[in-house]
Design a protein around this motif. Structure first.
Motif, PDB file in Angstrom:
ATOM      1  N   VAL A 255       0.854  -1.186   0.000  1.00 51.28           N
ATOM      2  CA  VAL A 255       0.000   0.000   0.000  1.00 51.28           C
ATOM      3  C   VAL A 255       0.892   1.238   0.000  1.00 51.28           C
ATOM      4  CG1 VAL A 255      -1.855   1.232   1.167  1.00 51.28           C
ATOM      5  CG2 VAL A 255      -1.741  -1.275   1.298  1.00 51.28           C
ATOM      6  N   PRO A 256       0.901   2.028  -1.071  1.00 51.24           N
ATOM      7  CA  PRO A 256       1.821   3.166  -1.157  1.00 51.24           C
ATOM      8  C   PRO A 256       1.390   4.314  -0.262  1.00 51.24           C
ATOM      9  CG  PRO A 256       0.355   3.166  -3.039  1.00 51.24           C
ATOM     10  CD  PRO A 256       0.055   1.901  -2.270  1.00 51.24           C
ATOM     11  N   GLY A 257       2.367   5.105   0.138  1.00 51.91           N
ATOM     12  CA  GLY A 257       2.095   6.369   0.806  1.00 51.91           C
ATOM     13  C   GLY A 257       2.331   7.507  -0.161  1.00 51.91           C
ATOM     14  N   ALA A 258       2.094   8.719   0.302  1.00 46.23           N
ATOM     15  CA  ALA A 258       2.334   9.895  -0.542  1.00 46.23           C
ATOM     16  C   ALA A 258       3.809   9.958  -0.919  1.00 46.23           C
ATOM     17  CB  ALA A 258       1.924  11.158   0.193  1.00 46.23           C
ATOM     18  N   THR A 259       4.078  10.296  -2.163  1.00 46.51           N
ATOM     19  CA  THR A 259       5.467  10.323  -2.623  1.00 46.51           C
ATOM     20  C   THR A 259       5.653  11.374  -3.700  1.00 46.51           C
ATOM     21  OG1 THR A 259       7.303   8.952  -3.473  1.00 46.51           O
ATOM     22  CG2 THR A 259       5.119   8.574  -4.405  1.00 46.51           C
ATOM     23  N   THR A 260       6.870  11.899  -3.769  1.00 42.75           N
ATOM     24  CA  THR A 260       7.295  12.777  -4.861  1.00 42.75           C
ATOM     25  C   THR A 260       8.554  12.165  -5.448  1.00 42.75           C
ATOM     26  OG1 THR A 260       6.432  14.720  -3.704  1.00 42.75           O
ATOM     27  CG2 THR A 260       7.984  15.114  -5.499  1.00 42.75           C
ATOM     28  N   LYS A 261       8.387  11.503  -6.589  1.00 47.61           N
ATOM     29  CA  LYS A 261       9.543  10.839  -7.189  1.00 47.61           C
ATOM     30  C   LYS A 261      10.560  11.862  -7.683  1.00 47.61           C
ATOM     31  CE  LYS A 261       7.245   8.050  -9.923  1.00 47.61           C
ATOM     32  NZ  LYS A 261       6.920   7.004 -10.937  1.00 47.61           N
ATOM     33  N   TYR A 262      11.813  11.577  -7.387  1.00 47.66           N
ATOM     34  CA  TYR A 262      12.903  12.459  -7.793  1.00 47.66           C
ATOM     35  C   TYR A 262      13.459  11.965  -9.128  1.00 47.66           C
ATOM     36  CZ  TYR A 262      17.449  14.810  -7.615  1.00 47.66           C
ATOM     37  OH  TYR A 262      18.560  15.568  -7.902  1.00 47.66           O
ATOM     38  N   PRO A 263      13.388  12.779 -10.190  1.00 48.80           N
ATOM     39  CA  PRO A 263      13.804  12.303 -11.509  1.00 48.80           C
ATOM     40  C   PRO A 263      15.289  12.458 -11.799  1.00 48.80           C
ATOM     41  CG  PRO A 263      12.833  14.475 -11.706  1.00 48.80           C
ATOM     42  CD  PRO A 263      12.731  14.100 -10.245  1.00 48.80           C
ATOM     43  N   GLY A 264      16.047  12.949 -10.815  1.00 49.00           N
ATOM     44  CA  GLY A 264      17.441  13.270 -11.099  1.00 49.00           C
ATOM     45  C   GLY A 264      18.387  12.094 -11.143  1.00 49.00           C
ATOM     46  N   ARG A 265      17.990  10.953 -10.605  1.00 45.95           N
ATOM     47  CA  ARG A 265      18.849   9.765 -10.588  1.00 45.95           C
ATOM     48  C   ARG A 265      18.082   8.568 -11.131  1.00 45.95           C
ATOM     49  NH1 ARG A 265      24.073  11.231 -10.420  1.00 45.95           N
ATOM     50  NH2 ARG A 265      24.517  12.595  -8.641  1.00 45.95           N
ATOM     51  N   SER A 266      18.793   7.652 -11.764  1.00 47.02           N
ATOM     52  CA  SER A 266      18.128   6.487 -12.359  1.00 47.02           C
ATOM     53  C   SER A 266      17.480   5.609 -11.303  1.00 47.02           C
ATOM     54  CB  SER A 266      19.130   5.673 -13.178  1.00 47.02           C
ATOM     55  OG  SER A 266      20.212   5.235 -12.359  1.00 47.02           O
ATOM     56  N   PHE A 267      18.080   5.526 -10.108  1.00 48.10           N
ATOM     57  CA  PHE A 267      17.537   4.619  -9.099  1.00 48.10           C
ATOM     58  C   PHE A 267      16.346   5.211  -8.351  1.00 48.10           C
ATOM     59  CE2 PHE A 267      21.169   6.887  -7.263  1.00 48.10           C
ATOM     60  CZ  PHE A 267      20.629   7.430  -6.101  1.00 48.10           C
ATOM     61  N   THR A 268      16.077   6.524  -8.500  1.00 48.64           N
ATOM     62  CA  THR A 268      14.919   7.147  -7.850  1.00 48.64           C
ATOM     63  C   THR A 268      13.747   7.340  -8.801  1.00 48.64           C
ATOM     64  OG1 THR A 268      15.768   9.381  -8.282  1.00 48.64           O
ATOM     65  CG2 THR A 268      16.364   8.362  -6.173  1.00 48.64           C
ATOM     66  N   LYS A 269      13.861   6.896 -10.024  1.00 41.12           N
ATOM     67  CA  LYS A 269      12.830   7.153 -11.035  1.00 41.12           C
ATOM     68  C   LYS A 269      11.654   6.193 -10.957  1.00 41.12           C
ATOM     69  CE  LYS A 269      15.703   9.502 -14.461  1.00 41.12           C
ATOM     70  NZ  LYS A 269      16.245   9.480 -15.842  1.00 41.12           N
TER      71      LYS A 269
END
Length: 448
Positions: free
Chosen positions: A336-350
């Protein structure tokens, strides 16, 4: 602002959260750079290092709590030299179940990646900046009604190696359910209870609270809360990448992201050979005589490694390969996901999550210090290469973009990021079902 390790004390000079940390020798750092956790608390020299992780861990490393609603959670704990608190052999036994139901082989943090908006610095707090060594003592008032356990911190301050830093306690969470019968107006209600397990680790100006909540209905909530202070060394972001705090427009706090990763190794019903399933639903407008839109849900079996992203009407579950509930349905846990803001600056955070095949060298989501073969890559995105999943490991990524505000000082209110795993068909009915309603499994007939 953080400072580089250049003397016997760990200090930082390059940017966002400066402080002088606890004493830490270079020799100790070198010795512990890739080592696994030492003992969680002091133990006899003859005790094997692995005993803390054994299914029958000793009382010093065991957490066992029967909640007032009848559910018992059991687990072992140890303290890793980089990940900090690690929970192992986690099982859940609600009332009505004759034996514990194994849920997780292990669960822990896998990285806290902190890039700053102005591009000046990026921190990997677990593997690069002494997160584990920043464990702090907890006062009794921080663990109300609970127990504070002593932790022997690997490669910690030799003058203060034992830290009273692990709290286990219980807490009410409000209504677990409420139902009022139509015929008699009888109200069935229960107040839910949770087992809380948490630590506080100081990294620079930040203090991270790593919290695990084990609910009496089988749900597990994993959260990291960031509090402490804004770094006064970063009140210089007059380049459009910060927010003014204090009087007028003089001090600008630099904005940054917190990308928190968790690593979960499921062991449902005692087997690591769990299965992954993805569910997607599509909604179509009414057609012909239909009065409402229609929704169709499809299942996809995830048999190979996957980098996954949430979207509307998508979810995943981890399914037991061996165990079924009393209705004959396969036990599983839904993510069950929580609120998130994906960081696009790194391949592993995408991506929001990764499913990889178990590999003992794949320990941290970025800047991984494990002894992986050459060319294997240092981050979780590089490990998703189509391998068949027979022992899947779940990596969760939850992001938060921190744009400071006046209210962040002083001290900074805690801000949380995290997710949950919820039981899906682990038991045949609600594990907190009152005895009067236990007969209503799959049908309902009004009682006279």
């Amino acid at each position: 602002m953080r400072e580089n390790r250049i003397t016997r004390t760990r200090t930082r000079i390059s940017g966002a959260r400066g402080r002088v940390a606890t004493g830490l020798t270079l020799a100790a750092l070198a010795a512990g750079a890739t080592a696994g956790a030492g003992p969680a608390v002091a133990r006899p020299a003859t005790a094997p290092v692995a005993s803390a992780a054994a299914a029958d861990c000793s009382a010093a490393y065991r957490i066992e709590q029967k909640l007032s609603t009848g559910t018992t959670w059991r687990m072992c704990w140890r303290y890793d030299s980089k990940a900090g608190l690690t929970l192992e052999h986690v099982s859940y036994q609600p009332k009505g179940e004759s034996r514990p139901i194994k849920v997780l082989n292990s669960a822990r943090l896998a990285q806290i990646d902190v890039p700053y908006d102005n591009g000046s610095v990026e921190y990997d707090d677990l593997t690069g900046f002494g997160f584990a060594q920043g464990l702090v003592d907890l006062a009794p008032g921080e663990c109300p009604g609970g127990t504070i356990k002593t932790v022997k911190v690997p490669q910690g301050d030799p003058r203060h190696p034992n830290v009273k830093g692990l709290c286990t306690t219980t807490r009410s969470r409000g209504h677990a359910y409420r139902m009022q019968q139509d015929a008699t107006n009888k109200v069935y209600q229960a107040q839910g209870k949770d087992l809380l397990v948490y630590t506080v680790n100081k990294v620079g100006w930040y203090e991270y609270m790593t919290e695990w909540r084990f609910q009496d209905d089988g749900t597990v909530n994993m959260n990291v809360g960031a509090t402490g202070s804004l770094s006064p060394y970063d009140y210089d972001a007059r380049d459009g990448r910060g927010w003014p705090i204090g009087k007028g427009a003089d001090a600008y706090a630099t904005s940054h992201s917190h990308n928190v990763f968790w690593r979960l190794d499921f062991g449902l019903d005692g087997s690591s050979k769990t299965k992954i399933e993805q569910y997607d639903s599509t909604v179509k407008a009414p057609a012909g005589p239909q009065q409402a839109p229609t929704t169709r849900t499809t299942r996809t079996k995830v048999t190979r490694e996957l980098a996954g992203d949430y979207k509307t009407y998508r979810w995943w579950r981890v399914v037991s390969a061996t165990g079924k509930n009393k209705d004959g349905h396969a036990r599983s846990y839904e993510i069950v996901p929580g609120a998130t803001t994906k960081y696009p600056g790194r391949s592993f955070t995408k991506h929001d999550m990764y499913f990889t095949e178990y590999n003992p060298c794949e320990k941290f989501a970025s800047n991984n210090p494990g002894n992986c073969p050459a060319g294997a890559g240092k981050s979780v995105d590089k490990w998703v290469n189509g391998q068949t999943l027979t022992h899947p490991v779940v990596w969760m990524n939850v992001g938060f973009h921190h744009i400071a505000r006046d209210e962040d000082q002083q001290p900074m209110p805690i801000h949380w990021q995290g997710f949950s795993i919820a039981p899906r068909d682990v038991t045949a009915m609600n594990p907190l079902t009152p005895a009067d309603l236990a007969w209503q499994n799959g049908h309902y007939e009004p009682r006279s």
